[in-house]
Every structure is written in C-alpha cells, then in structure tokens.
Design a protein around this motif. Structure first.
Motif, short mmCIF file in Angstrom:
data_model
loop_
_atom_site.label_atom_id
_atom_site.label_comp_id
_atom_site.label_asym_id
_atom_site.label_seq_id
_atom_site.Cartn_x
_atom_site.Cartn_y
_atom_site.Cartn_z
N SER A 253 0.84 -1.19 0.00
CA SER A 253 0.00 0.00 0.00
C SER A 253 0.88 1.25 0.00
O SER A 253 2.03 1.22 0.46
N GLY A 254 0.35 2.33 -0.53
CA GLY A 254 1.04 3.61 -0.52
C GLY A 254 0.26 4.61 0.33
O GLY A 254 -0.95 4.46 0.52
N SER A 255 0.94 5.61 0.86
CA SER A 255 0.28 6.57 1.74
C SER A 255 0.80 7.98 1.53
O SER A 255 1.93 8.19 1.08
N VAL A 256 -0.06 8.94 1.85
CA VAL A 256 0.29 10.35 1.90
C VAL A 256 -0.15 10.87 3.25
O VAL A 256 -1.27 10.58 3.70
N LYS A 257 0.72 11.62 3.92
CA LYS A 257 0.41 12.10 5.26
C LYS A 257 0.75 13.58 5.39
O LYS A 257 1.77 14.05 4.90
N LEU A 258 -0.14 14.31 6.06
CA LEU A 258 0.11 15.70 6.42
C LEU A 258 0.10 15.78 7.94
O LEU A 258 -0.84 15.32 8.58
N SER A 259 1.16 16.35 8.52
CA SER A 259 1.24 16.44 9.97
C SER A 259 1.45 17.89 10.40
O SER A 259 2.12 18.67 9.71
N TYR A 260 0.87 18.22 11.55
CA TYR A 260 1.07 19.51 12.20
C TYR A 260 1.63 19.24 13.59
O TYR A 260 1.09 18.43 14.35
N ASN A 261 2.74 19.89 13.93
CA ASN A 261 3.40 19.69 15.22
C ASN A 261 3.60 21.03 15.91
O ASN A 261 4.19 21.94 15.33
N TYR A 262 3.08 21.11 17.13
CA TYR A 262 3.22 22.33 17.93
C TYR A 262 3.90 21.98 19.24
O TYR A 262 3.55 20.99 19.90
N LYS A 263 4.90 22.78 19.62
CA LYS A 263 5.55 22.63 20.92
C LYS A 263 5.65 24.01 21.56
O LYS A 263 6.16 24.95 20.95
N ASP A 264 5.20 24.10 22.81
CA ASP A 264 5.21 25.37 23.53
C ASP A 264 6.62 25.69 24.00
O ASP A 264 7.51 24.83 24.01
N LYS A 265 6.84 26.92 24.43
CA LYS A 265 8.16 27.34 24.88
C LYS A 265 8.55 26.63 26.16
O LYS A 265 7.72 26.10 26.90
N MET A 266 9.84 26.62 26.45
CA MET A 266 10.39 25.97 27.63
C MET A 266 10.22 26.85 28.86
O MET A 266 10.24 28.09 28.77
N SER A 267 10.08 26.20 30.01
CA SER A 267 9.99 26.91 31.29
C SER A 267 11.25 26.64 32.10
O SER A 267 11.67 25.50 32.25
N GLY A 268 11.88 27.71 32.63
CA GLY A 268 13.10 27.55 33.40
C GLY A 268 14.31 27.38 32.50
O GLY A 268 14.25 27.50 31.28
N SER A 269 15.46 27.05 33.10
CA SER A 269 16.69 26.85 32.34
C SER A 269 17.69 26.07 33.18
O SER A 269 17.58 25.99 34.41
#
Length: 342
Positions: A253-269
């Motif tokens: 089988s063949g596939s096509v994929k669209l992905s959305y990735n969100y990552k929030d900012k870091m807290s602290g250091s």
C-alpha cells in the motif's frame, strides 16, 4: 526504484486472498505510532529507524546566516551581548523499540523506548577563529507506557483512545568536549530525555472505503511534574496527523500524510548551560510550529517464510516551519520500520 522493484517481484508469488490474510494498510504510515489496537492475546513487536537531518537556521520563519546568529543578542544579556557560536547542522539517528500486548479485545498495552545517536556541528565566532567543531551524544531516551482502548471496531470505521505516561529514563546530563571545556554539559537538543513525568493522550480514527483508508490522529502531551532536576521543563506538545492510504496490491500500500506539530516554549533553564555560548544553550530558543508532508509505503509478506512480517518506509519533508527564537530547521526525515504480530 530498487526497493519498489524488489517488492514487486516478491508479491508476484502471492496466492492468498485478502479476506484470509493481514493487509499492508491495516496500520498507519510507519511514522505514526499508537494508531491501532489488537485482538485478545495478540502480541506485536516493532522496530523503527529514523534519520533526521537539520540545517538552515531560522528566527521565527525567517532564515538566518551563522554570522547574523552570532551578532544576535542572547537571553542572558540586555541586548548588548551576542552568541559566541552558531549551530550549522545536526543529524540524529533514532532506534525505536516497541512491544504491544492485548489482554482483551478492548484493551491493548504498549511499551516503547528509543536509542538515540546525535551529532551537531557548530561554528565559532570570527574573533575566536571561525572554525567548526562537533559534539556528539548517545543513549536511551524516555520510556513510554500506555494503554489503548478500542471504542469502535466496525468493518469500515475504527476508533480508539490511548492514555500514556512518559517516564524520565533518558539522560539530561550529556556532556562532551567543546572549545572551552573538556566536560561541558551539551545543549538541550543533545540531551536524550526530558527529566519529567509527562502524561500524553491519543485519539485515533480510521474510515475505510474499499481500498482507501483515511486516518486522523490527535496527540497531546503535558509535562505535569514541575521542573526537572536541572531546573527546566519542556513545553506542552500537540500533534495532528492526517493520512490517506491506498492498497495497491494485497501486499503493498502507498500513503500520503500531512502532519502539524506544535511545541510550547520551555519553562526555566539549566544553570550550567551558558546562554551566551550558543542558541542551542539558550532556553529561550525552544518551541515551534511545523507542517510536514510524508510519502510512504507499507509492505507485508504473505509467503510461508517470514509470513506476516510488515515493512514500512516513509520520507517526510517540511512544508512550513515557524520557530520560537533562533533554531535549526528540519531538512528531512526518513523512517524505516518492521512490525510482526502473532
């Protein structure tokens, strides 16, 4: 083309019918995880290999040169200090191991972990010679434990809900040789874990229309245990995968994929990371939004030898990237995988 040719030769020997065999498109594209459930007492082993290449530098969605990066103010300064180094490229190989077991038709349990190998090339500022230097790290990542509940399992419509917990088994104290130290803590991206307990949730939905499958997956991860032992925690994550697959043959089988990735900012250091050294040491430079396009193949063997072993391939490229602060953008990802259920 060589892979496609080999697969075509193999499935020419197939003599079984679709209603008596496993099908290649019964799983999502190989980069999508936790997408399916199993019948009672079924076990599945899986292995995935992912290679990711990163290169061009971005601030928000604007591309930058290394010289501009090394003249940009860092988060440790009041605008008068700039970075001493700039990242040029990074590669990561990830070996992912999975085990799934279904104690009932409604519940599938899963364990996953990964072994990571990373290499980053950075350039020193011109006043320090402008030479490149490399840093490396390797080790196991965070262990993920989860359970997936089957909500709907009809012929043409399948739906499941997964809840899991990421355990902080990956190191956040990876060190290496740099121009200023023989034992410096490496940047956030070179660490193998988060150092926090992170619950996550998945909703999967698949609709089947003859040889077509349309899938949707929503993934949400929330760091819930406060800052880690080094004084920081990663931001929450939201991922959305939409894919369509078509069964070309009963083996392929063949596939096509669209992905959305969100990552929030870091807290602290991490106080041991000098923010003046490089954008990769600056906790301000974390968080993003990405859209990726993936093209894949799934193959399953129906011969007696290695029967029902599934192989997957996917190539993913970014179509839009937007970053918090100065970060390296993705160039591409390649994912290869093997799955076997019994």
């Amino acid at each position: 083309m060589a892979i496609i040719t080999i697969l075509f030769i193999i499935f020419q020997f197939h003599k079984a019918f679709a209603d008596s065999i496993q099908l290649p498109d019964s799983h999502a594209p190989i980069s999508v995880m936790g997408d399916h459930t199993h019948k009672k007492n079924e076990v599945m082993f899986s292995y995935r290999f992912m290679n990711m290449q990163m290169g061009k530098l971005f601030n928000n969605n604007k591309k930058l040169s290394t010289d501009i990066v090394m003249s940009a103010p860092n988060a440790a300064s009041d605008g008068s200090g700039s970075y001493m180094n700039a990242p040029r490229s990074m590669s990561m190989d990830m070996h992912m191991f999975g085990l799934m077991y279904a104690p009932s038709d409604r519940l599938t349990l899963m364990l996953m972990n990964s072994f990571l190998e990373k290499e980053m090339t950075q350039q020193r500022m011109r006043m320090a010679g402008g030479a490149n230097f490399d840093v490396n790290s390797s080790g196991f990542g965070d262990l993920k434990v989860s359970g997936s509940i089957t909500l709907l399992n009809e012929i043409n419509w399948k739906n499941s809900f997964l809840i899991g917990l990421s355990l902080p088994t990956g190191s956040i104290d990876k060190r290496g040789r740099t121009p200023v130290s023989n034992n410096a803590r490496l940047g956030y991206g070179m660490q193998n874990g988060t150092g926090t307990f992170d619950p996550y949730f998945l909703i999967n939905n698949v609709n089947i229309i003859k040889k077509f499958r349309f899938g949707e997956q929503i993934h949400f991860k929330l760091p819930a245990s406060g800052n880690n032992s080094k004084g920081y925690k990663h931001g929450k994550e939201l991922d959305l995968n939409l894919w369509m697959s078509y069964r070309i043959f009963n083996e392929l089988s063949g596939s096509v994929k669209l992905s959305y990735n969100y990552k929030d900012k870091m807290s602290g250091s991490d106080n041991e990371m000098n923010k003046r050294m490089s954008p990769v040491m600056d906790s301000y430079n974390h968080g993003y939004q990405k859209f990726n396009l993936g093209i894949g193949l799934n193959f399953i063997n129906h011969q007696d030898f290695l029967k029902n072993n599934r192989l997957g391939f996917e190539f993913l490229v970014p179509i839009h990237q937007r970053y918090q602060g100065i970060q390296m953008g993705e160039s591409y990802k390649i994912v290869l995988g093997w799955q076997y259920a019994f």
